[in-house]
Scaffold this motif. Structure first.
Motif, mmCIF file in Angstrom:
data_model
loop_
_atom_site.group_PDB
_atom_site.id
_atom_site.type_symbol
_atom_site.label_atom_id
_atom_site.label_comp_id
_atom_site.label_asym_id
_atom_site.label_seq_id
_atom_site.Cartn_x
_atom_site.Cartn_y
_atom_site.Cartn_z
ATOM 1 N N ALA A 136 48.751 28.170 50.358
ATOM 2 C CA ALA A 136 49.083 28.683 49.027
ATOM 3 C C ALA A 136 48.441 30.026 48.724
ATOM 4 C CB ALA A 136 48.653 27.659 47.974
ATOM 5 N N ASP A 137 47.678 30.569 49.662
ATOM 6 C CA ASP A 137 46.924 31.791 49.383
ATOM 7 C C ASP A 137 47.793 33.022 49.216
ATOM 8 O OD1 ASP A 137 47.177 31.101 52.284
ATOM 9 O OD2 ASP A 137 46.512 33.154 52.544
ATOM 10 N N HIS A 138 48.983 33.055 49.817
ATOM 11 C CA HIS A 138 49.793 34.273 49.763
ATOM 12 C C HIS A 138 50.162 34.631 48.331
ATOM 13 C CE1 HIS A 138 53.163 37.072 50.415
ATOM 14 N NE2 HIS A 138 52.596 37.325 51.569
ATOM 15 N N GLN A 139 50.639 33.655 47.574
ATOM 16 C CA GLN A 139 51.039 33.928 46.192
ATOM 17 C C GLN A 139 49.826 34.291 45.334
ATOM 18 O OE1 GLN A 139 53.179 30.764 44.255
ATOM 19 N NE2 GLN A 139 53.822 32.059 42.560
ATOM 20 N N ARG A 140 48.687 33.672 45.618
ATOM 21 C CA ARG A 140 47.490 33.905 44.812
ATOM 22 C C ARG A 140 46.855 35.251 45.130
ATOM 23 N NH1 ARG A 140 44.930 30.088 46.801
ATOM 24 N NH2 ARG A 140 43.451 31.170 48.144
ATOM 25 N N GLN A 141 46.758 35.595 46.400
ATOM 26 C CA GLN A 141 46.021 36.784 46.800
ATOM 27 C C GLN A 141 46.897 38.021 46.971
ATOM 28 O OE1 GLN A 141 43.813 35.705 50.320
ATOM 29 N NE2 GLN A 141 42.238 34.667 49.144
ATOM 30 N N ASN A 142 48.182 37.823 47.175
ATOM 31 C CA ASN A 142 49.066 38.949 47.442
ATOM 32 C C ASN A 142 50.311 38.861 46.571
ATOM 33 O OD1 ASN A 142 50.141 41.202 48.646
ATOM 34 N ND2 ASN A 142 50.114 40.413 50.719
ATOM 35 N N PRO A 143 50.117 38.811 45.236
ATOM 36 C CA PRO A 143 51.260 38.587 44.349
ATOM 37 C C PRO A 143 52.298 39.695 44.390
ATOM 38 C CG PRO A 143 49.307 39.182 43.070
ATOM 39 C CD PRO A 143 48.854 38.936 44.479
ATOM 40 N N ASP A 144 51.885 40.937 44.701
ATOM 41 C CA ASP A 144 52.855 42.026 44.754
ATOM 42 C C ASP A 144 53.803 41.855 45.940
ATOM 43 O OD1 ASP A 144 50.367 42.344 45.982
ATOM 44 O OD2 ASP A 144 50.414 44.514 45.967
ATOM 45 N N ALA A 145 53.278 41.496 47.113
ATOM 46 C CA ALA A 145 54.143 41.242 48.267
ATOM 47 C C ALA A 145 54.972 39.984 48.042
ATOM 48 C CB ALA A 145 53.312 41.107 49.535
ATOM 49 N N LEU A 175 40.267 47.875 39.517
ATOM 50 C CA LEU A 175 41.149 48.857 40.129
ATOM 51 C C LEU A 175 42.418 48.176 40.639
ATOM 52 C CD1 LEU A 175 41.590 51.762 41.154
ATOM 53 C CD2 LEU A 175 40.323 51.113 43.223
ATOM 54 N N VAL A 176 43.567 48.676 40.195
ATOM 55 C CA VAL A 176 44.856 48.083 40.556
ATOM 56 C C VAL A 176 45.643 49.054 41.438
ATOM 57 C CG1 VAL A 176 47.051 47.192 39.693
ATOM 58 C CG2 VAL A 176 44.930 46.681 38.464
ATOM 59 N N LEU A 177 45.855 48.651 42.676
ATOM 60 C CA LEU A 177 46.755 49.339 43.593
ATOM 61 C C LEU A 177 47.620 48.273 44.248
ATOM 62 C CD1 LEU A 177 43.637 50.739 44.217
ATOM 63 C CD2 LEU A 177 45.170 52.403 45.230
ATOM 64 N N GLY A 224 41.186 48.007 45.714
ATOM 65 C CA GLY A 224 41.679 47.190 44.608
ATOM 66 C C GLY A 224 43.028 46.595 44.942
ATOM 67 N N GLY A 225 43.556 45.874 44.002
ATOM 68 C CA GLY A 225 44.859 45.235 44.190
ATOM 69 C C GLY A 225 45.350 44.696 42.871
ATOM 70 N N THR A 226 46.541 44.140 42.870
ATOM 71 C CA THR A 226 47.078 43.590 41.623
ATOM 72 C C THR A 226 46.264 42.387 41.149
ATOM 73 O OG1 THR A 226 48.696 42.322 42.910
ATOM 74 C CG2 THR A 226 49.408 44.445 42.038
ATOM 75 N N HIS A 227 45.528 41.762 42.063
ATOM 76 C CA HIS A 227 44.672 40.631 41.679
ATOM 77 C C HIS A 227 43.528 41.079 40.767
ATOM 78 C CE1 HIS A 227 42.537 42.469 45.031
ATOM 79 N NE2 HIS A 227 41.459 41.796 44.707
ATOM 80 N N MET A 228 43.248 42.398 40.707
ATOM 81 C CA MET A 228 42.154 42.901 39.882
ATOM 82 C C MET A 228 42.574 43.198 38.444
ATOM 83 S SD MET A 228 39.463 42.818 41.719
ATOM 84 C CE MET A 228 38.361 43.759 40.669
ATOM 85 N N ALA A 257 36.913 46.741 43.510
ATOM 86 C CA ALA A 257 36.121 47.583 42.614
ATOM 87 C C ALA A 257 36.584 47.482 41.164
ATOM 88 C CB ALA A 257 36.197 49.037 43.070
ATOM 89 N N GLY A 258 35.625 47.690 40.268
ATOM 90 C CA GLY A 258 35.930 47.734 38.842
ATOM 91 C C GLY A 258 35.819 46.408 38.139
ATOM 92 N N GLY A 259 35.492 45.354 38.875
ATOM 93 C CA GLY A 259 35.312 44.046 38.263
ATOM 94 C C GLY A 259 33.963 43.943 37.567
#
Length: 382
Positions: free
Chosen positions: A78-87, A280-282, A270-274, A215-217
């Motif tokens: 189940a980690d893909h949806q949780r950790q990589n929601p943009d993909a 930081l959101v990238l 960063g990522g959308t998870h942030m 970063a930024g958390g």
């Protein structure tokens, strides 16, 4: 030609066509044998058609080799949806049935993996990452538990030792799913890009680099130790500031340690998870304006803003999820430009990403990295 003659000709052609189809089917069902990254021999009667990805994030690699990778999945972590929601959103847009794929655990730990659910799905192969498989050979080892119930297991990895294991892992996956040529095509592209960097770095000094992960958390500062981004920094001609400070692959240092070490190059990830943490959101689908605003906010934070790298415009940012995909070749190119701008002025990571997109089952649009702010664009104070 008589009717009888025409009929005989038609039947002959039909027989030839059926023979060709039978031959193709027999070829696709030829036994497959690979040696995985733990040195284990894995044999299947033919290419895998019902795969369980114990870590869903391995779809990142599978989607570079197969145009419809979800068609191969019997289940996944189940980690893909949780950790990589943009993909995940991009996969859902292209393959609406993604939400119906059964999950077999959290995809994060061996304890979170369900052997019972996996057995019930009757897979012909389970793919494990190195972090889940481990190197133990005792009764608690996940590989042995799966083999004990008659399930074939192959171990690949793109995270722990990416520069060592990425190419072998791609070859393993390519052979296991009957996509060997696609794997070799990507490997050729991948090795060409890394080779170009390595040749230009001969004799280069290695500046100190700090990777500020997630970063930024609320807390500072998560950072890689050995492996993962440390390998990327090394390949790009830098020296990971945190490697001597941390015993494992990742860890935490204080803001005071960062300030006193004062690295020459600062790279935030960063990522959308942030987004929910105000960090930081990238990522895939993230507009450049959104990423740039978050980056400016980060660089203006007390402590971060005092770093020499920020003052000297050697502070940059990249997508955290480069850390578990063969697309990290793009991240290494970006790092090389940031660490050694004099040697890599003509290097174009955007062109490399566009080339990588030819292999990908989903679009690779969005903001996956940010260069240092231009002169006169200092981050606004909060």
């Amino acid at each position: 030609m008589t009717i009888a003659g025409a009929l005989r000709t038609h039947l002959t052609r039909l027989a030839c066509a059926l023979a060709m189809l039978a031959a193709a089917g027999a070829a696709s069902a030829q036994p497959v044998t690979v040696t995985d990254v733990l040195g284990r021999t894995v044999s299947l009667p033919g290419p895998a058609k019902r795969i369980v990805l114990a870590q869903g994030r391995q779809l990142n690699a599978l989607g570079l080799l197969h145009p419809e990778p979800l068609s191969l999945l019997a289940g996944w972590g189940a980690d893909h949806q949780r950790q990589n929601p943009d993909a995940y959103a991009r996969y859902r847009s292209r393959f609406p049935g993604i939400d119906a794929i059964p999950t077999v655990g959290d995809g994060a730990t061996e304890a979170g993996f369900s052997l019972e659910k996996t057995v019930a799905l009757a897979p012909d192969l389970v793919i494990l990452s190195g972090s889940l498989a481990g190197t133990r050979h005792g009764s608690g080892d996940l590989v042995l538990r799966l083999e004990a119930v008659g399930i074939k297991v192959a171990v690949v990895d793109f995270y722990l030792k990416p520069l060592t294991d990425t190419v072998p892992s791609l070859r393993i996956l390519g052979k296991l799913i009957g996509r060997e040529q696609q794997a070799e095509d990507f490997i050729r592209f991948y090795e060409d890009r890394l080779g170009r960097i390595a040749r230009r770095l001969e004799g280069a000094r290695r500046p100190s680099v700090f990777i500020h992960a997630h970063a930024g958390g609320p807390e500072c500062c998560s950072t890689p130790g050995r492996g993962t981004f440390d390998d990327f920094i090394t390949a790009a001609g830098g020296s990971n500031m945190s490697a001597p400070l941390l015993p494992g692959a990742t860890g935490q240092i204080s803001l005071e340690q960062l300030i006193s070490s004062d690295p020459e190059v600062y790279v935030a990830t960063g990522g959308t998870h942030m987004a929910r943490l105000g960090g930081l959101v990238l990522g895939l689908g993230v507009p450049r304006e959104t990423a740039a605003a978050g980056f400016a906010k980060l660089l203006a934070q007390p402590g971060i803003s005092t770093l020499s790298a920020v003052r000297n415009r050697r502070a940059t940012a990249m997508w955290q999820l480069f850390n578990d995909t063969p697309l990290h070749v793009v991240a290494i190119e970006a790092l090389a430009k940031w660490i050694h701008p004099e040697r890599f002025a003509d290097l174009d990571p955007a062109a490399t990403l566009a080339e990588a997109a030819r292999f990908s089952a989903i679009p690779l649009d969005g903001t996956l990295w940010l260069d240092a702010p231009a002169s006169g664009q200092a981050p606004a104070r909060p």
